[in-house]
Design a protein around this motif. Structure first.
Motif, PDB file in Angstrom:
ATOM      1  N   LEU A  91       0.748  -1.279  -0.138  1.00 42.54           N
ATOM      2  CA  LEU A  91       0.062   0.084  -0.033  1.00 42.54           C
ATOM      3  C   LEU A  91       0.815   1.190   0.135  1.00 42.54           C
ATOM      4  O   LEU A  91       0.600   2.211   0.466  1.00 42.54           O
ATOM      5  N   SER A  92       1.939   1.251  -0.464  1.00 42.92           N
ATOM      6  CA  SER A  92       2.885   2.437  -0.489  1.00 42.92           C
ATOM      7  C   SER A  92       3.459   2.590  -2.024  1.00 42.92           C
ATOM      8  O   SER A  92       4.340   1.774  -2.375  1.00 42.92           O
ATOM      9  N   PHE A  93       2.874   3.135  -2.760  1.00 40.73           N
ATOM     10  CA  PHE A  93       3.062   3.331  -4.208  1.00 40.73           C
ATOM     11  C   PHE A  93       3.596   4.810  -4.509  1.00 40.73           C
ATOM     12  O   PHE A  93       2.964   5.600  -5.057  1.00 40.73           O
ATOM     13  N   GLY A 128      -2.928  -1.267  -4.236  1.00 46.64           N
ATOM     14  CA  GLY A 128      -3.263  -0.716  -3.063  1.00 46.64           C
ATOM     15  C   GLY A 128      -4.760   0.538  -3.194  1.00 46.64           C
ATOM     16  O   GLY A 128      -5.221   0.530  -2.507  1.00 46.64           O
ATOM     17  N   TYR A 129      -4.137   1.171  -4.124  1.00 47.00           N
ATOM     18  CA  TYR A 129      -5.062   2.299  -4.509  1.00 47.00           C
ATOM     19  C   TYR A 129      -6.439   1.695  -4.812  1.00 47.00           C
ATOM     20  O   TYR A 129      -7.695   2.164  -4.225  1.00 47.00           O
ATOM     21  N   ARG A 130      -6.578   0.538  -5.494  1.00 47.14           N
ATOM     22  CA  ARG A 130      -7.614   0.005  -6.271  1.00 47.14           C
ATOM     23  C   ARG A 130      -8.726  -0.582  -4.855  1.00 47.14           C
ATOM     24  O   ARG A 130      -9.796  -0.587  -4.975  1.00 47.14           O
ATOM     25  N   THR A 131      -8.039  -1.312  -4.171  1.00 47.32           N
ATOM     26  CA  THR A 131      -8.486  -1.953  -2.887  1.00 47.32           C
ATOM     27  C   THR A 131      -9.071  -0.875  -2.080  1.00 47.32           C
ATOM     28  O   THR A 131     -10.261  -1.209  -1.605  1.00 47.32           O
ATOM     29  N   VAL A 132      -8.444   0.156  -1.763  1.00 48.99           N
ATOM     30  CA  VAL A 132      -8.992   1.205  -0.759  1.00 48.99           C
ATOM     31  C   VAL A 132     -10.040   1.819  -1.436  1.00 48.99           C
ATOM     32  O   VAL A 132     -11.153   2.142  -0.715  1.00 48.99           O
ATOM     33  N   GLY A 140     -18.720   1.273   0.823  1.00 50.26           N
ATOM     34  CA  GLY A 140     -19.166   2.180   2.057  1.00 50.26           C
ATOM     35  C   GLY A 140     -18.513   1.632   3.257  1.00 50.26           C
ATOM     36  O   GLY A 140     -18.664   2.061   4.424  1.00 50.26           O
ATOM     37  N   TYR A 141     -17.151   0.976   3.390  1.00 50.74           N
ATOM     38  CA  TYR A 141     -16.396   0.990   4.506  1.00 50.74           C
ATOM     39  C   TYR A 141     -15.992   2.386   4.883  1.00 50.74           C
ATOM     40  O   TYR A 141     -15.582   2.972   4.167  1.00 50.74           O
ATOM     41  N   SER A 142     -15.615   2.295   6.167  1.00 52.15           N
ATOM     42  CA  SER A 142     -15.077   3.503   6.809  1.00 52.15           C
ATOM     43  C   SER A 142     -13.609   3.482   6.806  1.00 52.15           C
ATOM     44  O   SER A 142     -13.131   2.309   6.639  1.00 52.15           O
ATOM     45  N   HIS A 143     -12.815   4.368   6.803  1.00 51.25           N
ATOM     46  CA  HIS A 143     -11.320   4.324   6.842  1.00 51.25           C
ATOM     47  C   HIS A 143     -10.803   3.447   8.216  1.00 51.25           C
ATOM     48  O   HIS A 143      -9.845   2.704   7.846  1.00 51.25           O
ATOM     49  N   THR A 156      -3.043   5.850   6.135  1.00 51.67           N
ATOM     50  CA  THR A 156      -2.502   5.339   5.004  1.00 51.67           C
ATOM     51  C   THR A 156      -3.962   4.948   4.073  1.00 51.67           C
ATOM     52  O   THR A 156      -3.857   5.243   3.076  1.00 51.67           O
ATOM     53  N   SER A 157      -5.017   4.763   4.850  1.00 50.52           N
ATOM     54  CA  SER A 157      -6.338   4.224   3.956  1.00 50.52           C
ATOM     55  C   SER A 157      -6.765   5.646   3.410  1.00 50.52           C
ATOM     56  O   SER A 157      -6.990   5.880   2.129  1.00 50.52           O
ATOM     57  N   LYS A 158      -6.717   6.722   3.994  1.00 51.54           N
ATOM     58  CA  LYS A 158      -7.056   7.965   3.538  1.00 51.54           C
ATOM     59  C   LYS A 158      -6.294   8.589   2.465  1.00 51.54           C
ATOM     60  O   LYS A 158      -6.490   9.172   1.215  1.00 51.54           O
ATOM     61  N   SER A 159      -5.117   8.537   2.411  1.00 49.11           N
ATOM     62  CA  SER A 159      -3.839   8.726   1.779  1.00 49.11           C
ATOM     63  C   SER A 159      -4.097   7.813   0.237  1.00 49.11           C
ATOM     64  O   SER A 159      -4.103   8.355  -0.837  1.00 49.11           O
ATOM     65  N   GLN A 160      -4.185   6.447   0.504  1.00 50.45           N
ATOM     66  CA  GLN A 160      -4.680   5.743  -0.693  1.00 50.45           C
ATOM     67  C   GLN A 160      -5.801   6.189  -1.542  1.00 50.45           C
ATOM     68  O   GLN A 160      -5.693   5.912  -2.604  1.00 50.45           O
ATOM     69  N   LEU A 161      -6.742   6.421  -0.789  1.00 53.76           N
ATOM     70  CA  LEU A 161      -8.216   7.091  -1.296  1.00 53.76           C
ATOM     71  C   LEU A 161      -7.831   8.155  -2.161  1.00 53.76           C
ATOM     72  O   LEU A 161      -8.219   8.332  -3.276  1.00 53.76           O
ATOM     73  N   SER A 162      -7.160   9.129  -1.707  1.00 55.44           N
ATOM     74  CA  SER A 162      -6.865  10.409  -2.124  1.00 55.44           C
ATOM     75  C   SER A 162      -6.180  10.247  -3.339  1.00 55.44           C
ATOM     76  O   SER A 162      -6.409  11.018  -4.396  1.00 55.44           O
ATOM     77  N   LYS A 163      -5.037   9.441  -3.324  1.00 57.14           N
ATOM     78  CA  LYS A 163      -4.220   9.177  -4.442  1.00 57.14           C
ATOM     79  C   LYS A 163      -5.038   8.233  -5.697  1.00 57.14           C
ATOM     80  O   LYS A 163      -4.808   8.710  -6.803  1.00 57.14           O
ATOM     81  N   ALA A 164      -5.942   7.564  -5.204  1.00 57.01           N
ATOM     82  CA  ALA A 164      -6.871   6.762  -6.160  1.00 57.01           C
ATOM     83  C   ALA A 164      -7.602   7.555  -6.773  1.00 57.01           C
ATOM     84  O   ALA A 164      -7.721   7.527  -8.021  1.00 57.01           O
TER      85      ALA A 164
END
Length: 179
Positions: A91-93, A128-132, A140-143, A156-164
């Motif tokens: 999850l670190s891209f 990682g981006y795709r999964t989050v 509808g999952y929360s972070h 990390t979840s919030k960051s991955q979502l933002s980047k996705a």
């Protein structure tokens, strides 16, 4: 036959009801699995394993909330398990966080894409981006739930979502411009 009747018939071991349950949800749940897994064969594997779990766990369904939502959660979990078996979930891209990979143009409401085109764009995202993104935006999952499910931090979840989102937005613009 409504969900309660269908569940009751499945619990009695009625093979027609089991087939009906499978037929009723298989198409939608395959789409759910495909959002997480790139290869059709992997998604089909997750679907079959997921339905095996659905039928085994059917006695535990408490008829609280949507039956479809309950089945969906099982399929998401199975798709994530298949994803972990098939591809390491890193999850670190950072290479994808470069400015040229982020959205430069705001998305417009007139961007019309077919479902298969959207799926293709989702499949292009790093795992990682795709999964989050799938867990948050589509399931509808929360972070917090994503962090617990994937063994990462909420940040990390919030960051991955933002980047996705930024990457999808850029690719949507490019895809629309190419038409």
């Amino acid at each position: 036959m409504n969900d309660a009747d269908l569940i009751a018939a499945c619990l009695r071991g009625d093979p027609r009801a089991q087939r009906q349950l499978y037929n009723q949800f298989a198409g939608l749940m395959l789409t759910v699995c495909r959002r997480y897994l790139k290869r059709q064969e992997d998604a089909e594997e997750a679907l079959l394993l997921g339905f095996a779990k659905v039928f085994r766990a059917l006695p535990t369904f408490r008829q609280e909330g949507s039956f479809e939502g309950w089945v969906r959660r099982i399929m998401v979990n199975e798709a994530l398990m298949e994803l972990r078996r098939r591809e390491p979930l890193h999850l670190s891209f950072e290479e994808f966080a470069q400015p040229e990979n982020l959205a430069a143009t705001p998305a417009t409401a007139d961007m019309q894409l077919q479902a298969d085109e959207l799926l293709a764009l989702l499949q292009e995202l790093p795992i990682g981006y795709r999964t989050v993104f799938n867990l948050y935006a589509l399931e509808g999952y929360s972070h917090l739930e994503i962090a617990e499910t994937l063994g990462i931090t909420e940040g990390t979840s919030k960051s991955q979502l933002s980047k996705a989102r930024a990457m999808l937005q850029r690719r949507l613009v490019l895809s629309t411009a190419a038409r």
